[in-house]
Design a protein around this motif. Structure first.
Motif, PDB file in Angstrom:
ATOM      1  N   GLY A 143       0.795  -1.229   0.000  1.00  0.00           N
ATOM      2  CA  GLY A 143       0.000   0.000   0.000  1.00  0.00           C
ATOM      3  C   GLY A 143       0.819   1.266   0.000  1.00  0.00           C
ATOM      4  N   ASP A 144       2.142   1.160   0.282  1.00  0.00           N
ATOM      5  CA  ASP A 144       2.993   2.347   0.319  1.00  0.00           C
ATOM      6  C   ASP A 144       3.259   2.867  -1.083  1.00  0.00           C
ATOM      7  N   ARG A 145       3.426   4.186  -1.165  1.00  0.00           N
ATOM      8  CA  ARG A 145       3.848   4.836  -2.404  1.00  0.00           C
ATOM      9  C   ARG A 145       5.352   5.040  -2.314  1.00  0.00           C
ATOM     10  N   ILE A 146       6.126   4.361  -3.173  1.00  0.00           N
ATOM     11  CA  ILE A 146       7.576   4.390  -3.041  1.00  0.00           C
ATOM     12  C   ILE A 146       8.225   4.745  -4.373  1.00  0.00           C
ATOM     13  N   GLU A 147       9.509   5.059  -4.268  1.00  0.00           N
ATOM     14  CA  GLU A 147      10.332   5.338  -5.443  1.00  0.00           C
ATOM     15  C   GLU A 147      11.694   4.706  -5.199  1.00  0.00           C
ATOM     16  N   VAL A 148      12.069   3.767  -6.053  1.00  0.00           N
ATOM     17  CA  VAL A 148      13.366   3.112  -5.947  1.00  0.00           C
ATOM     18  C   VAL A 148      14.000   3.129  -7.337  1.00  0.00           C
ATOM     19  N   GLY A 149      15.165   3.782  -7.419  1.00  0.00           N
ATOM     20  CA  GLY A 149      15.773   3.956  -8.734  1.00  0.00           C
ATOM     21  C   GLY A 149      14.877   4.813  -9.620  1.00  0.00           C
ATOM     22  N   GLU A 150      14.558   4.294 -10.800  1.00  0.00           N
ATOM     23  CA  GLU A 150      13.676   5.007 -11.721  1.00  0.00           C
ATOM     24  C   GLU A 150      12.243   4.484 -11.662  1.00  0.00           C
ATOM     25  N   VAL A 151      11.954   3.603 -10.705  1.00  0.00           N
ATOM     26  CA  VAL A 151      10.627   2.995 -10.580  1.00  0.00           C
ATOM     27  C   VAL A 151       9.858   3.714  -9.481  1.00  0.00           C
ATOM     28  N   GLN A 152       8.639   4.130  -9.810  1.00  0.00           N
ATOM     29  CA  GLN A 152       7.768   4.793  -8.832  1.00  0.00           C
ATOM     30  C   GLN A 152       6.368   4.194  -8.937  1.00  0.00           C
ATOM     31  N   GLY A 153       5.795   3.847  -7.799  1.00  0.00           N
ATOM     32  CA  GLY A 153       4.457   3.261  -7.814  1.00  0.00           C
ATOM     33  C   GLY A 153       4.045   2.785  -6.436  1.00  0.00           C
ATOM     34  N   THR A 163       9.533  -7.901  -4.836  1.00  0.00           N
ATOM     35  CA  THR A 163       8.396  -7.057  -4.481  1.00  0.00           C
ATOM     36  C   THR A 163       7.771  -6.533  -5.771  1.00  0.00           C
ATOM     37  N   ILE A 164       6.442  -6.521  -5.816  1.00  0.00           N
ATOM     38  CA  ILE A 164       5.724  -6.064  -7.010  1.00  0.00           C
ATOM     39  C   ILE A 164       5.256  -4.630  -6.784  1.00  0.00           C
ATOM     40  N   ILE A 165       5.598  -3.752  -7.731  1.00  0.00           N
ATOM     41  CA  ILE A 165       5.211  -2.344  -7.676  1.00  0.00           C
ATOM     42  C   ILE A 165       4.326  -2.050  -8.878  1.00  0.00           C
ATOM     43  N   ASN A 166       3.173  -1.448  -8.610  1.00  0.00           N
ATOM     44  CA  ASN A 166       2.237  -1.084  -9.665  1.00  0.00           C
ATOM     45  C   ASN A 166       2.359   0.412  -9.948  1.00  0.00           C
ATOM     46  N   THR A 167       2.698   0.772 -11.195  1.00  0.00           N
ATOM     47  CA  THR A 167       2.904   2.166 -11.561  1.00  0.00           C
ATOM     48  C   THR A 167       1.586   2.832 -11.928  1.00  0.00           C
ATOM     49  N   ASN A 168       1.661   4.139 -12.198  1.00  0.00           N
ATOM     50  CA  ASN A 168       0.458   4.879 -12.593  1.00  0.00           C
ATOM     51  C   ASN A 168      -0.089   4.424 -13.935  1.00  0.00           C
ATOM     52  N   ASN A 187      10.122   6.606   0.382  1.00  0.00           N
ATOM     53  CA  ASN A 187       8.787   6.133   0.770  1.00  0.00           C
ATOM     54  C   ASN A 187       7.927   7.357   1.046  1.00  0.00           C
ATOM     55  N   TRP A 188       6.982   7.615   0.139  1.00  0.00           N
ATOM     56  CA  TRP A 188       6.150   8.808   0.240  1.00  0.00           C
ATOM     57  C   TRP A 188       5.091   8.688   1.332  1.00  0.00           C
ATOM     58  N   SER A 189       4.876   7.496   1.848  1.00  0.00           N
ATOM     59  CA  SER A 189       3.771   7.297   2.799  1.00  0.00           C
ATOM     60  C   SER A 189       4.187   6.398   3.951  1.00  0.00           C
ATOM     61  N   LEU A 190       5.433   6.513   4.409  1.00  0.00           N
ATOM     62  CA  LEU A 190       5.912   5.640   5.475  1.00  0.00           C
ATOM     63  C   LEU A 190       5.167   5.903   6.781  1.00  0.00           C
ATOM     64  N   ASN A 191       5.091   7.176   7.187  1.00  0.00           N
ATOM     65  CA  ASN A 191       4.433   7.527   8.443  1.00  0.00           C
ATOM     66  C   ASN A 191       3.047   8.127   8.233  1.00  0.00           C
ATOM     67  N   ASP A 192       2.853   8.821   7.122  1.00  0.00           N
ATOM     68  CA  ASP A 192       1.574   9.494   6.894  1.00  0.00           C
ATOM     69  C   ASP A 192       1.349   9.587   5.390  1.00  0.00           C
ATOM     70  N   ARG A 193       0.147   9.278   4.960  1.00  0.00           N
ATOM     71  CA  ARG A 193      -0.157   9.295   3.527  1.00  0.00           C
ATOM     72  C   ARG A 193      -0.565  10.701   3.092  1.00  0.00           C
ATOM     73  N   LYS A 194       0.382  11.610   3.175  1.00  0.00           N
ATOM     74  CA  LYS A 194       0.181  12.943   2.622  1.00  0.00           C
ATOM     75  C   LYS A 194       1.521  13.427   2.091  1.00  0.00           C
ATOM     76  N   VAL A 195       1.475  14.298   1.100  1.00  0.00           N
ATOM     77  CA  VAL A 195       2.694  14.756   0.453  1.00  0.00           C
ATOM     78  C   VAL A 195       2.544  16.241   0.130  1.00  0.00           C
ATOM     79  N   ARG A 196       3.667  16.961   0.229  1.00  0.00           N
ATOM     80  CA  ARG A 196       3.672  18.383  -0.114  1.00  0.00           C
ATOM     81  C   ARG A 196       4.138  18.563  -1.544  1.00  0.00           C
ATOM     82  N   ILE A 197       3.432  19.392  -2.285  1.00  0.00           N
ATOM     83  CA  ILE A 197       3.738  19.641  -3.695  1.00  0.00           C
ATOM     84  C   ILE A 197       4.040  21.118  -3.874  1.00  0.00           C
ATOM     85  N   LYS A 198       5.088  21.398  -4.648  1.00  0.00           N
ATOM     86  CA  LYS A 198       5.469  22.777  -4.950  1.00  0.00           C
ATOM     87  C   LYS A 198       5.213  23.052  -6.428  1.00  0.00           C
TER      88      LYS A 198
END
Length: 303
Positions: A143-153, A163-168, A187-198
């Motif tokens: 359920g986590d949103r992660i980024e490892v290398g060039e893979v994000q999902g 580990t299986i990662i599902n991309t957008n 890990n974009w959602s390790l402690n809290d599922r919110k993210v700041r965007i600029k």
């Protein structure tokens, strides 16, 4: 009639006796204990039943028991997987001991297996151990949103080796578990599922920064997916070559998996708002000054 029935059963028994003897015929001896084809079938059936039970217990924990206690999905998956491994390890030991296989006599085989791991199976062993570390430490979870290398999902499944990662783009990417231990993982959602965007943008030097700030804060307040608390901010970041530079900073939970969607929506809304309020969006300009260094040559004077 009774005589015909007796003849039938005699024939049946005469047919089954060789089959029964064949099933009990010792194929080999291990630790002075004979192993027949029937013994091997029993061990195989017990192992298959063990895997079925382990999978059922894992599914029961993840889908029914742990959600009842409001356990996080990723933690529930980790607990279920670890429980499955424990059941399999203990079950295999019990099955082998019940079949008369003394595991202490397998030390030579274990040593040979260790040599094999040191050479050909090193990567497999590394990924398996990394998978156990991931399940115990929980740097990532389902359920986590992660980024490892060039893979994000999104993490959809953590297996023993990968580990299986599902991309957008709805593409499942299989990543070896060692990549999460040896490399850097975001890990974009390790402690809290919110993210700041600029969101960077610029306006003309003829515009008032305070007015731009007010308009943007009013605009973002009506955008679905932008969190009210913590609230959005407009940062004055500098003086550009052709514009006053700002950043619209906001938090979101809804678009943690698709930040580019909320970016696009806001860029559309900002453009329309600026057009409505007659706020100029500048573009780079350059002034070029050409100087001539040619001097007019005077004809030589006649003597």
């Amino acid at each position: 009639m009774d005589q015909e029935d007796a003849t039938f059963w005699d024939k049946a028994l005469s047919f089954l006796e060789p089959l029964w003897d064949a099933l009990h015929f010792p194929l080999f001896h291990f630790n002075e204990k004979p192993f027949s084809f029937l013994t091997l079938i029993g061990i195989l059936a017990a192992v298959i039943g063990l895997f079925w039970v382990a999978n059922r217990v894992r599914r029961l924990l993840v889908k029914r028991i742990l959600p009842h206690y409001r356990t996080n999905q990723g933690i529930a998956e980790s607990i279920g997987t670890i429980t499955r491994y424990l059941i399999l390890i203990i079950g295999v030991i019990v099955i082998f001991q019940s079949a008369g296989i003394d595991l202490s006599t397998l030390s030579i085989l274990a040593g040979a297996l260790g040599i094999g791991i040191g050479f050909g199976l090193q990567n497999i062993a590394n990924n398996f151990i990394s998978g156990i570390i991931i399940l115990l430490e929980n740097p990532i979870k389902v359920g986590d949103r992660i980024e490892v290398g060039e893979v994000q999902g999104n993490v959809t499944e953590i297996k023993a080796r990968s580990t299986i990662i599902n991309t957008n783009d709805n593409i499942d990417i299989i990543v070896p578990n060692s990549a999460f231990i040896d490399g850097q993982v975001i890990n974009w959602s390790l402690n809290d599922r919110k993210v700041r965007i600029k969101l960077p943008f610029g306006v003309s030097y003829s515009e008032k920064p305070a007015r731009v700030q007010q308009l943007l804060l009013e605009l973002v307040d009506d955008i679905d997916g932008v969190m009210k608390e913590p609230g959005a901010e407009v940062w004055f970041v500098g003086y550009g070559d052709s514009s006053i530079d700002f950043e619209l900073v906001f938090w979101t939970r809804k678009f943690i998996e698709r930040p580019e969607v909320i970016r696009s929506q806001l860029y559309y809304a900002i453009f329309e708002k600026f057009e409505e309020e007659n706020i100029e969006i500048p573009f780079p300009q350059r002034d070029i000054h050409i100087r001539s260094n040619h001097t007019q040559q005077q004809p030589p004077m006649a003597k």
